[in-house]
Design an enzyme around this catalytic site. Structure first.
Site, short mmCIF file in Angstrom:
data_model
loop_
_atom_site.label_atom_id
_atom_site.label_comp_id
_atom_site.label_asym_id
_atom_site.label_seq_id
_atom_site.Cartn_x
_atom_site.Cartn_y
_atom_site.Cartn_z
N TYR A 136 0.85 -1.21 0.00
CA TYR A 136 0.00 0.00 0.00
C TYR A 136 0.88 1.25 0.00
O TYR A 136 0.66 2.19 -0.79
CB TYR A 136 -0.90 -0.05 1.24
N1 LIG Z 1 -9.47 5.42 5.24
C1 LIG Z 1 -8.23 5.79 5.43
O1 LIG Z 1 -7.69 5.71 6.53
C2 LIG Z 1 -7.42 6.36 4.28
C3 LIG Z 1 -6.28 7.14 4.58
C4 LIG Z 1 -5.53 7.64 3.52
C5 LIG Z 1 -5.90 7.40 2.21
N2 LIG Z 1 -7.00 6.64 1.97
C6 LIG Z 1 -7.35 6.39 0.57
O2 LIG Z 1 -8.61 6.96 0.28
C7 LIG Z 1 -9.23 6.21 -0.75
C8 LIG Z 1 -10.63 5.80 -0.31
O3 LIG Z 1 -10.50 4.98 0.84
P1 LIG Z 1 -11.72 4.69 1.83
O4 LIG Z 1 -11.14 4.72 3.19
O5 LIG Z 1 -12.88 5.52 1.49
O6 LIG Z 1 -11.97 3.15 1.46
P2 LIG Z 1 -13.34 2.31 1.35
O7 LIG Z 1 -12.90 0.90 1.38
O8 LIG Z 1 -14.35 2.80 2.33
O9 LIG Z 1 -13.88 2.70 -0.11
C9 LIG Z 1 -13.14 2.37 -1.26
C10 LIG Z 1 -14.07 2.34 -2.45
O10 LIG Z 1 -13.29 1.95 -3.60
C11 LIG Z 1 -13.99 0.92 -4.30
N3 LIG Z 1 -13.02 0.08 -5.00
C12 LIG Z 1 -12.14 -0.80 -4.47
N4 LIG Z 1 -11.45 -1.43 -5.45
C13 LIG Z 1 -11.89 -0.92 -6.63
C14 LIG Z 1 -11.57 -1.16 -7.98
N5 LIG Z 1 -10.66 -2.09 -8.34
N6 LIG Z 1 -12.22 -0.46 -8.94
C15 LIG Z 1 -13.18 0.46 -8.61
N7 LIG Z 1 -13.53 0.72 -7.33
C16 LIG Z 1 -12.90 0.04 -6.35
C17 LIG Z 1 -14.74 0.15 -3.22
O11 LIG Z 1 -15.83 -0.60 -3.74
C18 LIG Z 1 -15.20 1.28 -2.29
O12 LIG Z 1 -16.43 1.83 -2.67
C19 LIG Z 1 -8.33 5.02 -1.05
O13 LIG Z 1 -7.50 5.32 -2.15
C20 LIG Z 1 -7.50 4.93 0.21
O14 LIG Z 1 -6.26 4.31 -0.01
C21 LIG Z 1 -7.78 6.13 2.96
#
Ligand SMILES: NC(=O)c1ccc[n+]([C@@H]2O[C@H](COP(=O)([O-])OP(=O)(O)OC[C@H]3O[C@@H](n4cnc5c(N)ncnc54)[C@H](O)[C@@H]3O)[C@@H](O)[C@H]2O)c1
Length: 246
Positions: free
Chosen positions: A153
């Site tokens: 990641y």
């Molecule tokens: N939650 C955290 O702590 C955090 C921190 C920093 C960055 N992020 C980043 O923010 C973004 C969103 O994360 P989140 O926490 O909302 O996650 P989440 O798991 O709640 O949502 C992720 C979404 O992406 C979709 N998804 C997954 N794989 C996919 C694919 N191959 N094609 C299309 N859609 C796909 C899922 O169905 C889901 O709706 C991600 O890139 C994550 O790495 C999250």
């Protein structure tokens, strides 16, 4: 008063839940027509969205034909696209590198890094031809600082930062701005992929002592994608409660 994104159109990948849903909602509130591309759109559906997106598409961002087909379909509904938010992402397992499953490594890189390349590549010709456009890539603090247990990641998210800098410089004179955002931990379904130890260690490193909210990330993304952001490109904006050191 005119909304800042009135008349604009946006694609939000991974917009069915979590940070992506908050971003989609924010862009909609700011006046944009929003398309959501998500692999789990059936599972999560538009029910929890609190607004009706202009278009919903089942897309796997790690699969180029799926992305290209979605773009054609989205354009047929929304004419042209002004804004792309590359948000879809997965965490992958929490394992030390010597035990990290090979298939999980490839999967995390495919979704979190190659997916950003595929979606960006797919929209770019139209953006360049039109001489305008905004791309915002959701990276992570893990991409800046690294994070034990989630090397795939962190590597993918560091790759997103390098990709953002490179494509932004390629496009600097075209009117297309490309930036990234690096949030700390946010309480979303991504937590389900993490261990409690991993979550508490990430939380302990935030000087403000709390996770970021999805609305805070969405507000920053809304500004970067909006008309007031005119002279920043290739930058990874911090949203870390004081944790970031650069
Ligand atoms: N939650 C955290 O702590 C955090 C921190 C920093 C960055 N992020 C980043 O923010 C973004 C969103 O994360 P989140 O926490 O909302 O996650 P989440 O798991 O709640 O949502 C992720 C979404 O992406 C979709 N998804 C997954 N794989 C996919 C694919 N191959 N094609 C299309 N859609 C796909 C899922 O169905 C889901 O709706 C991600 O890139 C994550 O790495 C999250």
């Amino acid at each position: 008063m005119q909304k800042p994104l009135a008349g604009k159109t946006a694609i939000v990948t991974g917009g069915a839940r979590g940070i992506g849903r908050a971003i989609a909602h924010r862009l909609h509130d700011d006046g944009a027509e929003v398309a959501i591309w998500d692999i789990g759109i059936h599972a999560h559906s538009a029910e929890g969205l609190d607004f009706t997106p202009r278009h919903l598409n089942v897309v796997d961002v790690a699969d180029l034909p799926s992305v290209e087909a979605a773009y054609i379909e989205t354009k047929s509904v929304m004419r042209s696209i002004d804004i792309l938010i590359n948000n879809a992402g997965i965490n992958g397992p929490v394992e030390p590198v010597q035990d990290y499953p090979i298939d999980a490594w490839h999967k995390v890189l495919a979704v979190d890094l190659t997916g950003v390349f595929y979606c960006t590549r797919t929209v770019l010709k139209d953006f360049i031809d039109r001489g305008s456009g905004r791309i915002v890539n959701i990276s992570s603090m893990a991409g800046k600082e690294g994070m034990p247990g989630i090397a795939a990641y962190a590597a993918a998210k560091a790759g997103v930062i390098g990709f953002t800098k490179s494509v932004a410089r390629e496009l600097a004179s075209t009117g297309v701005l490309v930036n990234a955002v690096a949030p700390v931990i946010a309480e979303t379904d991504l937590f389900n992929e993490m261990t409690p130890e991993h979550i508490s260690s990430a939380m302990a490193r935030i000087p403000m002592g709390r996770p970021v909210t999805v609305e805070e990330v969405a507000a920053l993304v809304g500004w970067i994608a909006g008309p007031d952001c005119t002279f920043s490109t290739g930058f990874t904006f911090d949203i870390s409660g004081g944790r970031a050191t650069y």
